[in-house]
Design an enzyme around this catalytic site. Sequence first.
Site, PDB file in Angstrom:
ATOM      1  N   MET A   7       0.792  -1.240   0.000  1.00 51.76           N
ATOM      2  CA  MET A   7       0.000   0.000   0.000  1.00 51.76           C
ATOM      3  C   MET A   7       0.822   1.287   0.000  1.00 51.76           C
ATOM      4  O   MET A   7       0.292   2.358   0.289  1.00 51.76           O
ATOM      5  CB  MET A   7      -0.963  -0.005   1.202  1.00 51.76           C
ATOM      6  CG  MET A   7      -2.074  -1.043   1.100  1.00 51.76           C
ATOM      7  SD  MET A   7      -3.005  -0.985  -0.443  1.00 51.76           S
ATOM      8  CE  MET A   7      -3.833   0.598  -0.241  1.00 51.76           C
ATOM      9  N   LEU A  56       5.037   3.960  -4.877  1.00 52.26           N
ATOM     10  CA  LEU A  56       6.461   3.769  -5.164  1.00 52.26           C
ATOM     11  C   LEU A  56       7.006   4.895  -6.035  1.00 52.26           C
ATOM     12  O   LEU A  56       6.315   5.385  -6.936  1.00 52.26           O
ATOM     13  CB  LEU A  56       6.650   2.417  -5.864  1.00 52.26           C
ATOM     14  CG  LEU A  56       6.270   1.222  -4.983  1.00 52.26           C
ATOM     15  CD1 LEU A  56       6.020  -0.019  -5.821  1.00 52.26           C
ATOM     16  CD2 LEU A  56       7.329   0.968  -3.924  1.00 52.26           C
ATOM     17  N   ASN A  93       1.086  -5.786 -10.128  1.00 53.84           N
ATOM     18  CA  ASN A  93       0.172  -5.456  -9.036  1.00 53.84           C
ATOM     19  C   ASN A  93      -1.206  -5.975  -9.410  1.00 53.84           C
ATOM     20  O   ASN A  93      -1.516  -6.153 -10.588  1.00 53.84           O
ATOM     21  CB  ASN A  93       0.104  -3.933  -8.836  1.00 53.84           C
ATOM     22  CG  ASN A  93      -0.867  -3.545  -7.724  1.00 53.84           C
ATOM     23  OD1 ASN A  93      -0.839  -4.129  -6.638  1.00 53.84           O
ATOM     24  ND2 ASN A  93      -1.733  -2.586  -7.985  1.00 53.84           N
ATOM     25  N   HIS A 108      -5.098  -4.760  -8.782  1.00 56.29           N
ATOM     26  CA  HIS A 108      -5.880  -3.633  -8.291  1.00 56.29           C
ATOM     27  C   HIS A 108      -7.361  -4.016  -8.339  1.00 56.29           C
ATOM     28  O   HIS A 108      -7.827  -4.517  -9.355  1.00 56.29           O
ATOM     29  CB  HIS A 108      -5.613  -2.402  -9.169  1.00 56.29           C
ATOM     30  CG  HIS A 108      -6.384  -1.199  -8.733  1.00 56.29           C
ATOM     31  ND1 HIS A 108      -5.997  -0.421  -7.665  1.00 56.29           N
ATOM     32  CD2 HIS A 108      -7.531  -0.660  -9.195  1.00 56.29           C
ATOM     33  CE1 HIS A 108      -6.880   0.554  -7.503  1.00 56.29           C
ATOM     34  NE2 HIS A 108      -7.818   0.433  -8.419  1.00 56.29           N
ATOM     35  N   THR A 144       3.692   0.873 -13.366  1.00 56.28           N
ATOM     36  CA  THR A 144       4.407   2.005 -13.951  1.00 56.28           C
ATOM     37  C   THR A 144       4.356   3.154 -12.946  1.00 56.28           C
ATOM     38  O   THR A 144       3.680   3.065 -11.920  1.00 56.28           O
ATOM     39  CB  THR A 144       3.770   2.442 -15.286  1.00 56.28           C
ATOM     40  OG1 THR A 144       2.399   2.789 -15.034  1.00 56.28           O
ATOM     41  CG2 THR A 144       3.858   1.341 -16.329  1.00 56.28           C
ATOM     42  N   GLU A 192       2.907   5.990 -13.024  1.00 63.75           N
ATOM     43  CA  GLU A 192       1.578   6.556 -12.807  1.00 63.75           C
ATOM     44  C   GLU A 192       0.690   5.510 -12.129  1.00 63.75           C
ATOM     45  O   GLU A 192       0.467   4.414 -12.667  1.00 63.75           O
ATOM     46  CB  GLU A 192       0.943   7.007 -14.137  1.00 63.75           C
ATOM     47  CG  GLU A 192      -0.258   7.891 -13.904  1.00 63.75           C
ATOM     48  CD  GLU A 192      -0.948   8.315 -15.203  1.00 63.75           C
ATOM     49  OE1 GLU A 192      -2.022   8.908 -15.105  1.00 63.75           O
ATOM     50  OE2 GLU A 192      -0.415   8.045 -16.287  1.00 63.75           O
ATOM     51  N   LEU A 193       0.203   5.848 -10.963  1.00 68.08           N
ATOM     52  CA  LEU A 193      -0.519   4.924 -10.097  1.00 68.08           C
ATOM     53  C   LEU A 193      -1.671   4.216 -10.816  1.00 68.08           C
ATOM     54  O   LEU A 193      -2.543   4.873 -11.387  1.00 68.08           O
ATOM     55  CB  LEU A 193      -1.084   5.751  -8.936  1.00 68.08           C
ATOM     56  CG  LEU A 193      -1.352   5.050  -7.620  1.00 68.08           C
ATOM     57  CD1 LEU A 193      -0.079   4.433  -7.069  1.00 68.08           C
ATOM     58  CD2 LEU A 193      -1.919   6.062  -6.630  1.00 68.08           C
ATOM     59  N   ASP A 194      -1.655   2.864 -10.766  1.00 67.27           N
ATOM     60  CA  ASP A 194      -2.752   2.058 -11.309  1.00 67.27           C
ATOM     61  C   ASP A 194      -3.013   2.336 -12.785  1.00 67.27           C
ATOM     62  O   ASP A 194      -4.159   2.250 -13.244  1.00 67.27           O
ATOM     63  CB  ASP A 194      -4.038   2.292 -10.489  1.00 67.27           C
ATOM     64  CG  ASP A 194      -3.871   1.940  -9.021  1.00 67.27           C
ATOM     65  OD1 ASP A 194      -3.104   1.014  -8.726  1.00 67.27           O
ATOM     66  OD2 ASP A 194      -4.490   2.609  -8.171  1.00 67.27           O
TER      67      ASP A 194
HETATM   68  N1  NHR Z   1       3.355   2.752  -7.131  1.00 65.42           N
HETATM   69  C1  NHR Z   1       3.417   3.188  -8.397  1.00 65.42           C
HETATM   70  N2  NHR Z   1       4.368   4.081  -8.709  1.00 65.42           N
HETATM   71  N3  NHR Z   1       2.542   2.789  -9.364  1.00 65.42           N
HETATM   72  C2  NHR Z   1       1.572   1.918  -9.056  1.00 65.42           C
HETATM   73  O1  NHR Z   1       0.742   1.537 -10.015  1.00 65.42           O
HETATM   74  C3  NHR Z   1       1.455   1.426  -7.724  1.00 65.42           C
HETATM   75  C4  NHR Z   1       2.385   1.879  -6.772  1.00 65.42           C
HETATM   76  C5  NHR Z   1       2.293   1.442  -5.441  1.00 65.42           C
HETATM   77  C6  NHR Z   1       1.281   0.594  -5.048  1.00 65.42           C
HETATM   78  C7  NHR Z   1      -0.837  -0.630  -5.512  1.00 65.42           C
HETATM   79  C8  NHR Z   1      -2.103   0.303  -5.573  1.00 65.42           C
HETATM   80  C9  NHR Z   1      -3.398  -0.478  -5.534  1.00 65.42           C
HETATM   81  O2  NHR Z   1      -3.448  -1.646  -5.887  1.00 65.42           O
HETATM   82  C10 NHR Z   1       0.336   0.177  -5.984  1.00 65.42           C
HETATM   83  C11 NHR Z   1       0.424   0.566  -7.319  1.00 65.42           C
HETATM   84  C12 NHR Z   1      -1.520   2.343  -2.433  1.00 65.42           C
HETATM   85  C13 NHR Z   1      -1.988   3.600  -2.793  1.00 65.42           C
HETATM   86  C14 NHR Z   1      -1.916   4.768  -1.832  1.00 65.42           C
HETATM   87  O3  NHR Z   1      -2.577   5.766  -2.026  1.00 65.42           O
HETATM   88  C15 NHR Z   1      -2.504   3.728  -4.068  1.00 65.42           C
HETATM   89  C16 NHR Z   1      -2.537   2.661  -4.956  1.00 65.42           C
HETATM   90  C17 NHR Z   1      -2.056   1.417  -4.584  1.00 65.42           C
HETATM   91  C18 NHR Z   1      -1.548   1.267  -3.312  1.00 65.42           C
HETATM   92  N4  NHR Z   1      -1.057   4.668  -0.776  1.00 65.42           N
HETATM   93  C19 NHR Z   1      -0.878   5.685   0.277  1.00 65.42           C
HETATM   94  C20 NHR Z   1       0.519   6.333   0.177  1.00 65.42           C
HETATM   95  O4  NHR Z   1       0.615   7.505   0.578  1.00 65.42           O
HETATM   96  C21 NHR Z   1      -0.983   5.055   1.647  1.00 65.42           C
HETATM   97  C22 NHR Z   1      -2.321   4.420   1.876  1.00 65.42           C
HETATM   98  C23 NHR Z   1      -2.320   3.504   3.100  1.00 65.42           C
HETATM   99  O5  NHR Z   1      -1.269   3.273   3.722  1.00 65.42           O
HETATM  100  O6  NHR Z   1      -3.405   2.983   3.406  1.00 65.42           O
HETATM  101  O7  NHR Z   1       1.506   5.662  -0.209  1.00 65.42           O
HETATM  102  O8  NHR Z   1      -4.429   0.117  -5.227  1.00 65.42           O
END
Ligand code: NHR
Length: 191
Positions: A76, A79, A93, A95, A127, A129-131
């Site tokens: 979570m 990255l 991942n 999602h 990548t 860009e998230l998700d």
């Molecule tokens: N990182 C990148 N760069 N790209 C992705 O596609 C990523 C990633 C890291 C994690 C999993 C993703 C999911 O399956 C994932 C995909 C956490 C968050 C988030 O907002 C968003 C998407 C995903 C995982 N994390 C918060 C943060 O500030 C913390 C939230 C928490 O601790 O509960 O890192 O949904």
Amino acid sequence: MEAIVRARAAQQWPARIAAVISNKPDAKGLEFAKAHGIPTAVVDHKAFASREAFDAALQQAIDGYQPDLVVLAGFMRILTCGFVAHYAGRMLNIHPSLLPLFPGLHTHRQALAAGVAEHGATVHFVTAELDHGPGVLQARIPVLPGDTEDSLAERLLAEEHVIYPQAVRLFVEDRLSIVDGEVRIAETTSF
Ligand code: NHR
């Protein structure tokens, strides 16, 4: 993670589970891994002042096990670009939505609020860009009258436990490639 470990054993994939690594010292998956003889490590993000410092330590821990593939399972922490680039084309991942619908958090809530008839999960390459990385496999479930976030999550999880091992197996079989930002799945060759 457990579903992938079990599928590898049941289907005798020509792969090892190199390690199970968590940022949470009390993650349940660590106990499961130890019980199955899988090496474990913890890189606690709370011990680091920045995302870059955490990601550098995480990368060092991962690379110590020399895996071919990094599989995010319930991970979570967003990255950093540098970390994602280091594992380009070799990090997956899952999602819990039918991407590109509902990236980010609280996907079941988002699906219910949008009133969609169908929900699902997507395995994708990670990548920056998230998700938004290229999709490998999707599972679909109907949204039923009376569904709640919890009921959707529970029904979807069962499907996630099917498609995530399938996607990892495709990688192990060397059948995944990314062409023009889209995943291609090679057919199995029969002789
Ligand atoms: N990182 C990148 N760069 N790209 C992705 O596609 C990523 C990633 C890291 C994690 C999993 C993703 C999911 O399956 C994932 C995909 C956490 C968050 C988030 O907002 C968003 C998407 C995903 C995982 N994390 C918060 C943060 O500030 C913390 C939230 C928490 O601790 O509960 O890192 O949904």
